[in-house]
Motif scaffolding. Structure first.
Motif, PDB file in Angstrom:
ATOM      1  N   CYS A  90       5.276   1.266 -13.006  1.00  0.00           N
ATOM      2  CA  CYS A  90       5.631   1.500 -11.544  1.00  0.00           C
ATOM      3  C   CYS A  90       4.391   1.079 -10.775  1.00  0.00           C
ATOM      4  CB  CYS A  90       5.710   3.320 -11.444  1.00  0.00           C
ATOM      5  SG  CYS A  90       7.184   3.828 -12.013  1.00  0.00           S
ATOM      6  N   ILE A  91       3.168   1.082 -11.110  1.00  0.00           N
ATOM      7  CA  ILE A  91       1.874   0.836 -10.444  1.00  0.00           C
ATOM      8  C   ILE A  91       2.083  -0.796 -10.454  1.00  0.00           C
ATOM      9  CG2 ILE A  91      -0.301   0.415 -10.642  1.00  0.00           C
ATOM     10  CD1 ILE A  91      -0.495   3.192 -11.867  1.00  0.00           C
ATOM     11  N   TYR A  92       2.556  -1.427 -11.280  1.00  0.00           N
ATOM     12  CA  TYR A  92       2.771  -2.934 -11.380  1.00  0.00           C
ATOM     13  C   TYR A  92       3.752  -3.396 -10.304  1.00  0.00           C
ATOM     14  CZ  TYR A  92       3.738  -7.846 -12.539  1.00  0.00           C
ATOM     15  OH  TYR A  92       3.662  -8.959 -12.466  1.00  0.00           O
ATOM     16  N   LEU A  93       4.965  -2.466 -10.349  1.00  0.00           N
ATOM     17  CA  LEU A  93       5.858  -2.811  -9.350  1.00  0.00           C
ATOM     18  C   LEU A  93       5.564  -2.580  -7.828  1.00  0.00           C
ATOM     19  CD1 LEU A  93       8.846  -1.433 -11.294  1.00  0.00           C
ATOM     20  CD2 LEU A  93       8.847  -3.575 -10.510  1.00  0.00           C
ATOM     21  N   ALA A  94       4.847  -1.602  -7.617  1.00  0.00           N
ATOM     22  CA  ALA A  94       4.040  -1.313  -6.326  1.00  0.00           C
ATOM     23  C   ALA A  94       3.400  -2.456  -5.860  1.00  0.00           C
ATOM     24  CB  ALA A  94       3.690   0.152  -6.264  1.00  0.00           C
ATOM     25  N   LEU A  95       2.158  -2.730  -6.825  1.00  0.00           N
ATOM     26  CA  LEU A  95       1.325  -3.567  -6.275  1.00  0.00           C
ATOM     27  C   LEU A  95       1.695  -5.089  -6.179  1.00  0.00           C
ATOM     28  CD1 LEU A  95      -1.823  -3.973  -5.877  1.00  0.00           C
ATOM     29  CD2 LEU A  95      -1.875  -4.139  -8.276  1.00  0.00           C
ATOM     30  N   HIS A  96       2.581  -5.468  -6.696  1.00  0.00           N
ATOM     31  CA  HIS A  96       3.144  -6.820  -6.943  1.00  0.00           C
ATOM     32  C   HIS A  96       4.238  -7.245  -6.209  1.00  0.00           C
ATOM     33  CE1 HIS A  96      -0.060  -8.369  -9.596  1.00  0.00           C
ATOM     34  NE2 HIS A  96       0.028  -7.029 -10.325  1.00  0.00           N
ATOM     35  N   HIS A  97       5.231  -6.005  -6.151  1.00  0.00           N
ATOM     36  CA  HIS A  97       6.549  -6.365  -5.504  1.00  0.00           C
ATOM     37  C   HIS A  97       6.839  -5.274  -4.289  1.00  0.00           C
ATOM     38  CE1 HIS A  97       7.846  -9.033  -8.477  1.00  0.00           C
ATOM     39  NE2 HIS A  97       7.219  -8.823  -9.373  1.00  0.00           N
ATOM     40  N   GLY A  98       5.748  -4.558  -3.928  1.00  0.00           N
ATOM     41  CA  GLY A  98       6.165  -3.491  -3.171  1.00  0.00           C
ATOM     42  C   GLY A  98       7.373  -2.471  -3.159  1.00  0.00           C
TER      43      GLY A  98
ATOM     44  N   ILE B 174       0.966  -0.992   0.004  1.00  0.00           N
ATOM     45  CA  ILE B 174       0.068   0.131  -0.103  1.00  0.00           C
ATOM     46  C   ILE B 174       0.873   1.190   0.053  1.00  0.00           C
ATOM     47  CG2 ILE B 174      -1.768   1.380   1.292  1.00  0.00           C
ATOM     48  CD1 ILE B 174      -2.814  -1.210  -0.096  1.00  0.00           C
ATOM     49  N   ASN B 175       2.026   1.285   0.895  1.00  0.00           N
ATOM     50  CA  ASN B 175       2.882   2.253   0.889  1.00  0.00           C
ATOM     51  C   ASN B 175       3.487   2.658  -0.556  1.00  0.00           C
ATOM     52  OD1 ASN B 175       2.152   2.902   3.536  1.00  0.00           O
ATOM     53  ND2 ASN B 175       3.799   1.752   4.412  1.00  0.00           N
ATOM     54  N   ALA B 176       3.861   1.471  -1.131  1.00  0.00           N
ATOM     55  CA  ALA B 176       4.799   1.661  -2.473  1.00  0.00           C
ATOM     56  C   ALA B 176       3.558   2.030  -3.444  1.00  0.00           C
ATOM     57  CB  ALA B 176       5.145  -0.044  -2.636  1.00  0.00           C
ATOM     58  N   MET B 177       2.382   1.761  -3.556  1.00  0.00           N
ATOM     59  CA  MET B 177       1.361   2.476  -4.387  1.00  0.00           C
ATOM     60  C   MET B 177       1.322   3.617  -4.108  1.00  0.00           C
ATOM     61  SD  MET B 177      -0.590   1.922  -6.860  1.00  0.00           S
ATOM     62  CE  MET B 177      -0.799   0.019  -6.756  1.00  0.00           C
ATOM     63  N   ASN B 178       1.179   4.112  -2.731  1.00  0.00           N
ATOM     64  CA  ASN B 178       0.912   5.557  -2.558  1.00  0.00           C
ATOM     65  C   ASN B 178       2.047   6.230  -3.125  1.00  0.00           C
ATOM     66  OD1 ASN B 178      -1.689   5.266  -1.336  1.00  0.00           O
ATOM     67  ND2 ASN B 178      -0.864   5.013   0.714  1.00  0.00           N
ATOM     68  N   TYR B 179       3.382   5.603  -2.957  1.00  0.00           N
ATOM     69  CA  TYR B 179       4.630   6.249  -3.338  1.00  0.00           C
ATOM     70  C   TYR B 179       4.615   6.550  -4.855  1.00  0.00           C
ATOM     71  CZ  TYR B 179       9.596   7.650  -3.897  1.00  0.00           C
ATOM     72  OH  TYR B 179      10.596   8.210  -4.087  1.00  0.00           O
ATOM     73  N   ALA B 180       4.055   5.540  -5.492  1.00  0.00           N
ATOM     74  CA  ALA B 180       4.219   5.486  -7.100  1.00  0.00           C
ATOM     75  C   ALA B 180       3.236   6.612  -7.438  1.00  0.00           C
ATOM     76  CB  ALA B 180       3.689   4.206  -7.779  1.00  0.00           C
ATOM     77  N   LEU B 181       2.078   6.707  -6.872  1.00  0.00           N
ATOM     78  CA  LEU B 181       1.293   7.667  -7.383  1.00  0.00           C
ATOM     79  C   LEU B 181       1.623   8.988  -7.198  1.00  0.00           C
ATOM     80  CD1 LEU B 181      -2.163   5.868  -6.450  1.00  0.00           C
ATOM     81  CD2 LEU B 181      -1.086   6.159  -8.665  1.00  0.00           C
ATOM     82  N   ALA B 182       2.094   9.260  -6.037  1.00  0.00           N
ATOM     83  CA  ALA B 182       2.612  10.759  -5.451  1.00  0.00           C
ATOM     84  C   ALA B 182       3.767  10.929  -6.444  1.00  0.00           C
ATOM     85  CB  ALA B 182       2.993  10.700  -3.907  1.00  0.00           C
ATOM     86  N   HIS B 183       4.490  10.134  -6.740  1.00  0.00           N
ATOM     87  CA  HIS B 183       5.824  10.385  -7.716  1.00  0.00           C
ATOM     88  C   HIS B 183       5.673  10.117  -9.015  1.00  0.00           C
ATOM     89  CE1 HIS B 183       7.316  10.366  -3.671  1.00  0.00           C
ATOM     90  NE2 HIS B 183       8.240  11.082  -3.915  1.00  0.00           N
ATOM     91  N   ASP B 184       4.271  10.208  -9.716  1.00  0.00           N
ATOM     92  CA  ASP B 184       4.109   9.687 -10.907  1.00  0.00           C
ATOM     93  C   ASP B 184       4.173  11.039 -11.946  1.00  0.00           C
ATOM     94  OD1 ASP B 184       3.187   8.320 -13.112  1.00  0.00           O
ATOM     95  OD2 ASP B 184       1.053   9.538 -13.032  1.00  0.00           O
ATOM     96  N   ASP B 185       4.958  10.833 -13.171  1.00  0.00           N
ATOM     97  CA  ASP B 185       5.028  11.922 -14.112  1.00  0.00           C
ATOM     98  C   ASP B 185       5.796  13.218 -13.592  1.00  0.00           C
ATOM     99  OD1 ASP B 185       4.653  11.445 -16.738  1.00  0.00           O
ATOM    100  OD2 ASP B 185       2.811  12.580 -16.631  1.00  0.00           O
TER     101      ASP B 185
END
Length: 273
Positions: free
Chosen positions: A163-171, A127-138
């Motif tokens: 980035c979203i895949y890496l966050a969701l599946h690998h943290g 979850i934290n990785a997903m939030n990070y990916a969205l906050a640091h997108d583009d």
């Protein structure tokens, strides 16, 4: 032309395991045409009977025997599915016996363990990785000190979904930075990225494919013109080569392959959730 063969992914849980394994198996048979249907949460005999009825109906309408890929833990449910007349492939069956013999104990059937919240620390990491990916997108936020990796490339090269895949599946805390026309004219790595060179990985793409993608987003704009795409891709690839940053073309690669190659290149060893 051969008939389209129905494929059912049946599970007493989410069905993700059955579908993932089944899809990998079926891609080995080129020239075959399949129609797929996932039937999750088949966790009672009544639901299994209903699923068997749906499978029989598909056999009648298609004229061919359906393939049923099952990850049901309860063998009574699998037996009920077999009443459908479909080809039943139990994804666990080839492995349980050898594992029981090797480990010296029988299995303890548990539904939904593969995709349940059994490790809260790992779940929160995702979850934290997903939030990070969205906050640091583009390039929205440019503080990359906590990033595990930063994907670099022209706009619409596949950075965000990776980035979203890496966050969701690998943290993995994955950020991405789009190389703007101003960055590309500078011919050297943007200043904001230089302190994080060891975290950088480049994504590139065939200009014609990029043109098609951009046309869908902003039709007939200069941003989407083929000559713009060719120029930006050429400039980006030249920059990444000069800077010694490894890159990968996303043109014909799946997100799963891109993610695996990026992690391997950067030495990130993360369990898949």
């Amino acid at each position: 032309m051969d008939a389209v063969r129905p494929v059912f992914y049946v599970s007493d849980g989410t069905g993700i395991t059955a579908e993932t394994i089944g899809h990998s198996l079926l891609t080995q048979f080129s020239g075959q045409r399949f129609s797929s249907d996932r039937l999750p949460f088949v966790d009672t005999l009544d639901k299994a009977r209903a699923a068997a009825g749906k499978i029989r109906a598909a056999a009648q309408s298609s004229g061919v025997r359906p393939i049923v890929i099952s990850s049901c833990v309860d063998q009574a449910l699998t037996a009920q599915l077999a009443e459908s007349g479909g080809l039943i492939l139990d994804v666990f069956a080839p492995f349980i016996g050898p594992l029981e013999r090797e480990l010296g104990q029988p299995r303890q059937p548990r539904v939904g363990q593969a995709h349940g919240i059994v490790d809260f620390e790992a779940y929160h990491r995702r979850i934290n990785a997903m939030n990070y990916a969205l906050a640091h997108d583009d390039g929205v936020r440019l503080d990359y000190s906590d990033a595990d990796l930063i994907l670099v490339g022209v706009s619409r090269a596949g950075k965000t979904p990776t980035c979203i895949y890496l966050a969701l599946h690998h943290g993995v805390r994955a950020a991405n930075y789009p190389l703007t026309p101003e960055d590309l004219e500078g011919e050297c790595l943007p200043a904001v990225l230089r302190p994080y060179r060891s975290k950088l990985f480049g994504l590139t793409i065939d200009p014609v494919r990029l043109h098609q993608i951009r046309q869908e987003r902003r039709p007939n704009s200069r941003y989407a013109q083929l000559d713009t795409c060719r120029r930006e891709v050429a400039q980006a690839e030249a920059m990444l080569r000069r800077e010694g940053i490894e890159m990968l073309s996303t043109t014909h690669a799946s997100i799963e392959e891109i993610a695996s190659r990026v992690m391997e290149a950067l030495g990130l060893d993360r369990e898949m959730f």
